[in-house]
Design a protein around this motif. Sequence first.
Motif, PDB file in Angstrom:
ATOM      1  N   PRO A  39     -17.645   0.091 -13.715  1.00  0.00           N
ATOM      2  CA  PRO A  39     -18.145  -0.176 -12.361  1.00  0.00           C
ATOM      3  C   PRO A  39     -17.213  -1.156 -11.832  1.00  0.00           C
ATOM      4  O   PRO A  39     -16.828  -2.084 -12.397  1.00  0.00           O
ATOM      5  CB  PRO A  39     -19.510  -0.652 -12.816  1.00  0.00           C
ATOM      6  N   ASN A  40     -17.310  -1.251 -10.217  1.00  0.00           N
ATOM      7  CA  ASN A  40     -16.345  -2.258  -9.573  1.00  0.00           C
ATOM      8  C   ASN A  40     -17.624  -2.503  -8.522  1.00  0.00           C
ATOM      9  O   ASN A  40     -18.037  -1.582  -7.922  1.00  0.00           O
ATOM     10  CB  ASN A  40     -15.184  -1.887  -9.147  1.00  0.00           C
ATOM     11  N   VAL A  41     -17.717  -3.796  -8.325  1.00  0.00           N
ATOM     12  CA  VAL A  41     -18.639  -4.243  -7.079  1.00  0.00           C
ATOM     13  C   VAL A  41     -17.798  -5.338  -6.407  1.00  0.00           C
ATOM     14  O   VAL A  41     -17.262  -6.469  -6.977  1.00  0.00           O
ATOM     15  CB  VAL A  41     -19.990  -4.740  -7.696  1.00  0.00           C
ATOM     16  N   GLN A  42     -17.814  -5.281  -5.245  1.00  0.00           N
ATOM     17  CA  GLN A  42     -16.946  -6.370  -4.504  1.00  0.00           C
ATOM     18  C   GLN A  42     -17.843  -6.442  -3.005  1.00  0.00           C
ATOM     19  O   GLN A  42     -18.282  -5.599  -2.404  1.00  0.00           O
ATOM     20  CB  GLN A  42     -15.619  -5.949  -3.896  1.00  0.00           C
ATOM     21  N   LEU A  43     -18.265  -7.739  -2.705  1.00  0.00           N
ATOM     22  CA  LEU A  43     -18.919  -8.300  -1.603  1.00  0.00           C
ATOM     23  C   LEU A  43     -18.211  -9.214  -1.016  1.00  0.00           C
ATOM     24  O   LEU A  43     -17.797 -10.317  -1.519  1.00  0.00           O
ATOM     25  CB  LEU A  43     -20.302  -8.704  -1.951  1.00  0.00           C
ATOM     26  N   SER A  44     -17.923  -9.157   0.227  1.00  0.00           N
ATOM     27  CA  SER A  44     -17.209 -10.197   1.142  1.00  0.00           C
ATOM     28  C   SER A  44     -17.843 -10.583   2.501  1.00  0.00           C
ATOM     29  O   SER A  44     -18.371  -9.804   3.052  1.00  0.00           O
ATOM     30  CB  SER A  44     -15.819  -9.810   1.364  1.00  0.00           C
ATOM     31  N   LEU A  45     -17.399 -11.778   2.868  1.00  0.00           N
ATOM     32  CA  LEU A  45     -17.856 -12.147   4.384  1.00  0.00           C
ATOM     33  C   LEU A  45     -16.859 -12.751   4.903  1.00  0.00           C
ATOM     34  O   LEU A  45     -16.036 -13.742   4.226  1.00  0.00           O
ATOM     35  CB  LEU A  45     -19.167 -13.123   4.086  1.00  0.00           C
ATOM     36  N   LEU A  46     -16.547 -12.546   6.143  1.00  0.00           N
ATOM     37  CA  LEU A  46     -15.623 -13.423   6.968  1.00  0.00           C
ATOM     38  C   LEU A  46     -16.364 -13.609   8.054  1.00  0.00           C
ATOM     39  O   LEU A  46     -16.698 -12.753   8.978  1.00  0.00           O
ATOM     40  CB  LEU A  46     -14.384 -12.279   7.288  1.00  0.00           C
ATOM     41  N   SER A  47     -16.515 -14.897   8.457  1.00  0.00           N
ATOM     42  CA  SER A  47     -17.112 -15.259   9.584  1.00  0.00           C
ATOM     43  C   SER A  47     -16.310 -16.313  10.561  1.00  0.00           C
ATOM     44  O   SER A  47     -15.536 -17.155   9.792  1.00  0.00           O
ATOM     45  CB  SER A  47     -18.745 -15.580   9.483  1.00  0.00           C
TER      46      SER A  47
END
Length: 929
Positions: free
Chosen positions: A475-483
């Motif tokens: 499994p691969n999980v990636q969560l990103s935020l750019l603000s």
Amino acid sequence: MKSPGRLLYLLLIILVSQETSAQVSVGAPIPEGYVPVAVFDDEYSLRYKHDVYFRITSEEEKIDTSGVLTGGKGYINRRHYDDGEWIFWGPAEANEQQRYYHEDESRPYFDYIATKTDDAKSINPGLKDYEYIFPIYRKHPSPITTTATRRRDTSLYLSHAITVLTRERILAAGCTTIPEALRLVPGLIVREQTNGNFDVHIRGLDNVPPGSTFLLSTNTTTLVMIDGRPVYSYFSGGTFWETLPIDINDVMQIDVIRGATSVLYGPNAGMGVINIVTRTDNFMDNQRFSKRRIYLTGSVSAGYSPNKNERADFLDELTLPGGTLMGSINGIMKSELKSGADLFTGMSLNFQERNRHSDQYFNFGTVTRNPGGQFVPLDSLVYRSDSLPKFQDFPRPDLSLSKYAGNAFMRLHFDSESQIRLSLGGEKSESQKIYSDDQMNPLLRYTSNTFYLDAFWNHVWTIKETDEADIYLIPNVQLSLLSGEQFIGGDVGYEFSNSDLLAELMYEKVKSDNTFWRASVNYNFRWAPYKTTNDRLSILTPDVDTLGNPVDPFERRIRTHAIVGRVEHQFKVINFMLGARYDMFNRPTKNYTSLQAGASVDLLKVLPGDHKNNKWIFRAMWGQAYRAPILTDLYFDQSYGGGVSRVIGVDNLNLLQLRTFDFGMRWQNVTENNATLRAEIELFQVQANDFTDAIVGPNIQEDSSIYSPSVFQNVPLQVRQRGITIKGGGELIRKKLNIDFHLTFQETRLFDYSPYLNEQGDPGFGRPGLIAVPQFGDPPRIKQNTNTEHWQVTFDDTTHLGTPQWIMGLDVTGQIFKRRCRLNGGFYFLSDQTFIHRNESYYIQDDRSIAFMPAKFNAHFKLSWLFRLGNKGDEDEEDKERNLECFFSGRSIGLSLSGDERYLSRPNSEYAWGDQIRAVYMLGIRFEL
């Protein structure tokens, strides 16, 4: 301690047949006094399952023992291992020896093996039962990449048109920015607008359709990522390179895939993907943590550009024309937790201060002032009739780029099977570049203040492990935020907060002969709200959300849900992949399907004879992709000229569609003297349709006012591009001489194109300046257009000169004086191009809106000397890696080949109405501690 030398290594083949050691199957009781060992194939990230010869010796010759690890595994006497000082190992068969090489023989092998053991177990959990891992290295292996499949694969065998740009090549060439480094990659168009500010395209499709604004001419079909995290702007599309929080010193490698790759990474990857892999990924890094737990690198450099500009004093400010000052520092620390997990933490800081090469601006002007448009000082700029001079938009005429950025990360490895990575950082920048315009001035001020957060988790579950096959669930999980908030010139300022979620489950079955099956499904969610700032005029249309509730007229959102499925299979001679992606957008309501199929064949495996030192790979890839919706197409609503003109967005437009196909041949040869030669030929075709533009409609009268509306619509224009790329090079004289060359020729054709798209009323053929545009042929082939009501005449088939036809590059690095002195040199070439701005539909009496950029050579060089800071005896691995490099370099040493003076022609200019780019000479130091 001296090396046993090359002669000792040559005795290995003779000793194989004379000495053996007892072999015991791993899994049986461990013999007393022995340790289980295995061999790891560093190229394939798998356990090497062929016979391996080894020999352990010491300087005092107290120990001299050898043997064979049958099937690449077995036991070694612990006393011999602990007391020995040298280990030599390699394939047992004589004809296999030439395919492999050992690490530098001056290296203390035991520290190296201990470190490589941890790395190997992290990469391949199937090796966890072995106490020590002997890495088998192929001679000059092709770079490893995770961008193409999200698994570690050798780039040589992939069906993608991929280039892996390594850190060594980037540093050797003296690149000062990431876009500048991309000039080393085949097929990339990299143009400098002002000092340090670049426009980057994969193969082109720039200034399409001709006569559009800068926003529509920007590269919106290439997806740029940092460690798999998108940095795409959904406001108007494209990438703001000057706002990336990382710098050259943070880069481990750059993976560039040419061709539609939307199946894996979503919309906007129509022409390709550029993934910048940072040093937070220690698996991709060659740095080693043996006894030393802290690894520190950094650089500082300053440069100056000789300039004959008569206004080089920059309004008497204390700045140097083209002056450049930049620096960075990067630190990584390794900690071993009581739980057995390894913790890597690190941070980096970087800054750039760059000045322009001139303080003048191009001004489209008016009929009464600057009738042809010209470069003028700041105090001579002409503005629109409805605008007051916004001198706050040009606070520093000398400014090119000012950026300060910082990054921090944590990477945790659990039991060599699971990893977590957390990264965060931000940047604050100000620049002057060409991206938007206020219809009068192409070069405007841009500011950015952004923050990012990225979390990644990966786990490898071993479902089954035998000598025949290993099965994993990954499994691969990636969560990103750019603000943050950005101001992009004119009246456009906004706040934004882009979120991306990827959840993937992969099944992998790897057989003992290195063939494998992979199947994966993933879900991708993207959320991109944008809000125009209150101190600027709102340009977004008021609307309601999906539930019918009123939405703040200053805010709009783009939302995407996607389901993806992929299958890959590696046979003994052929590798194929199939993938499909289904995207669901909030606007437009129509859903879209992206597709991808590819195959590669190792031709020499099916031919008789010994071809172990040669590789011939035939590859092909086809893809269909779309550009994501952007806010300017969907929600734009703004008036100009005191309400005389108005531009309106439409939220049900068809998305820009791209279909790419490329195939080619890769060749790699390892010669008898240990040199590596490489060559590749690549043929490609790109087809694109459903472009958008703001179409000028009939005049509308409201009360006593008359205004001209321009509405974003799909135009029947179709683009077809065909081309060929040739690249070659090699590592010669024991890797002391590296040569890389690439050449691309491409032709871009326009179908159903009208240069009169934005003319009001019947364009006719008697108006000055309409037919004589050389881009469209003499005379052009003309047909009546029945696809749209917005113009009457289109050209059936014409060459598009907004995209360069020729791209070429050469980079050569030589090392002498025991590799301490390095000399690099090369060039980058773009053929001429013609840019037509939207203002051509208004200024039809002259050519102020047509820019001709002559063909240009950009040369570069770097001369450096490496000072070793470690102990001369090299007793510690950590000491050998300590060094200081002093360098002198030159970049953008341009030779412009001007041959057309009919329109604005500026020698040394690379982008329409941009600065004349001058050479910059730099002095600096780089250190590794």
